[in-house]
Design an enzyme around this catalytic site. Structure first.
Site, PDB file in Angstrom:
ATOM      1  N   LYS A  59       0.844  -1.208   0.000  1.00 42.20           N
ATOM      2  CA  LYS A  59       0.000   0.000   0.000  1.00 42.20           C
ATOM      3  C   LYS A  59       0.875   1.252   0.000  1.00 42.20           C
ATOM      4  CE  LYS A  59      -3.798  -2.563   2.040  1.00 42.20           C
ATOM      5  NZ  LYS A  59      -4.662  -2.882   3.190  1.00 42.20           N
ATOM      6  N   GLN A 103      -5.223  -1.683   9.400  1.00 42.51           N
ATOM      7  CA  GLN A 103      -4.953  -2.973   8.766  1.00 42.51           C
ATOM      8  C   GLN A 103      -5.470  -4.108   9.649  1.00 42.51           C
ATOM      9  OE1 GLN A 103      -3.738  -3.382   5.670  1.00 42.51           O
ATOM     10  NE2 GLN A 103      -3.812  -5.606   5.827  1.00 42.51           N
ATOM     11  N   ASP A 126     -11.370   2.104   3.313  1.00 45.82           N
ATOM     12  CA  ASP A 126     -11.609   0.667   3.123  1.00 45.82           C
ATOM     13  C   ASP A 126     -13.104   0.407   2.906  1.00 45.82           C
ATOM     14  OD1 ASP A 126      -9.418  -1.106   3.125  1.00 45.82           O
ATOM     15  OD2 ASP A 126      -9.118  -0.859   5.287  1.00 45.82           O
TER      16      ASP A 126
END
Ligand code: GUN
Length: 296
Positions: A59, A103, A126
């Protein structure tokens, strides 16, 4: 004799993700030229899970490629929920951060739901919050769940139409299977069957799929006998399998037994190089959108 698809098209997620990143790079350069805010993604990583570290590295690398600003925020796996929530408060109100992610997976003492629901929906790139889950059916969508949207984008860019087709989604997780099945029905106008661990006689359902999408995390779950001739197969599974024969000591395995399934398909995604890169492209798209929502 049935028609057999011994030649299939490999769906190249790396190529499509690279295309999207190029498009994002151009838009970032335009913003720069116009004196507008450069997108800034923050990544919260708790603990030192090896797979998570690798995903986060990808990322960060993607942010650098497209010219985004980024901040990596690392915490020990002993952090309390209270401390982490306080940190999320800070990022929520930091005017320079346009979007951020926590995460997953998190250590067992932390509640994923408490933590993701604490993220401001406008910065939830997300698309994990309940508000953004609702974006799928909303007249006023904010940020769509990133991985499912990456799958939709991959289908679109390969001209795989879903309208009126039977899409069978195996896996009903909060992060992938459930939102993806809603998107296929709502945006894709597909007939959708959702299968999960309580489904009896899974092959009976998977064999009906024009488009079979699998997001379970069980390597080799789907074998050739479970797939209709000519189906499109999308493998969202990415399980780290360790073994001395693999470079770095591990490899990534999808949920689909590629060797027996691929010859029956018209199109199929590989693992790695299929859906994985699209997840990151989708995260970047959401970060750009979050920036545009805040700083037109
Ligand atoms: N862990 C596995 N996939 C994901 C993802 O898409 N986002 C986050 N935050 N964590 C993950």
């Amino acid at each position: 004799m049935h028609e057999t698809h011994t030649t299939y098209t490999l769906i190249d997620g790396r190529r499509v993700a690279a295309e999207i990143k190029k498009e994002i790079t151009v838009r970032v350069q335009q913003r720069k030229a116009e004196g507008k805010k450069i997108p800034h993604l923050a990544i919260i990583l708790v603990g030192d899970d090896g797979a998570s570290q690798t995903y986060v590295d990808h990322k960060v690398k993607a942010c650098k490629e497209v010219g985004f600003h980024y901040t990596l925020m690392r915490f020990a796996d002993t952090i309390t929920e209270e401390r982490l929530l306080k940190h999320i408060d800070q990022v929520n109100t930091d005017p320079d951060v346009d979007g951020f992610i926590v995460q997953l997976p998190l250590p067992a003492h932390l509640s994923v739901e408490n933590i993701t629901e604490h993220i401001r929906p406008e910065k939830d790139v997300d698309g994990f919050t309940n508000r953004n889950f609702g974006s799928i059916v909303s007249k006023n969508p904010l940020l769509l769940p990133a991985t499912p949207n990456g799958v939709m984008e991959l289908l679109k860019r390969y001209n795989i139409t879903t309208e009126g087709k039977h899409c069978v989604v195996v896996g009903a997780s909060r992060l992938v299977g459930a939102p993806l099945s809603m998107m296929l029905a709502e945006h894709g106008r597909a007939t959708v069957t959702v299968c999960h661990k309580y489904t009896r006689n899974l092959p009976e359902f998977t064999r009906q799929a024009d488009i079979l999408i699998v997001a379970v995390g069980k390597p080799g779950l789907i074998t050739g006998d479970m797939v209709k001739e000519g189906a499109v197969v999308i493998d969202v599974g990415t399980t780290r399998v360790e073994g001395p024969q693999y470079k770095n000591g591990y490899t990534l395995k999808g949920d689909v037994d590629f060797v027996s399934v691929a010859p029956r398909c018209s199109m199929i995604t590989p693992v790695p190089g299929g859906v994985g890169p699209m997840t990151i492209a989708s995260l970047l798209l959401n970060t750009l959108r979050a920036t545009e929502l805040r700083h037109a």
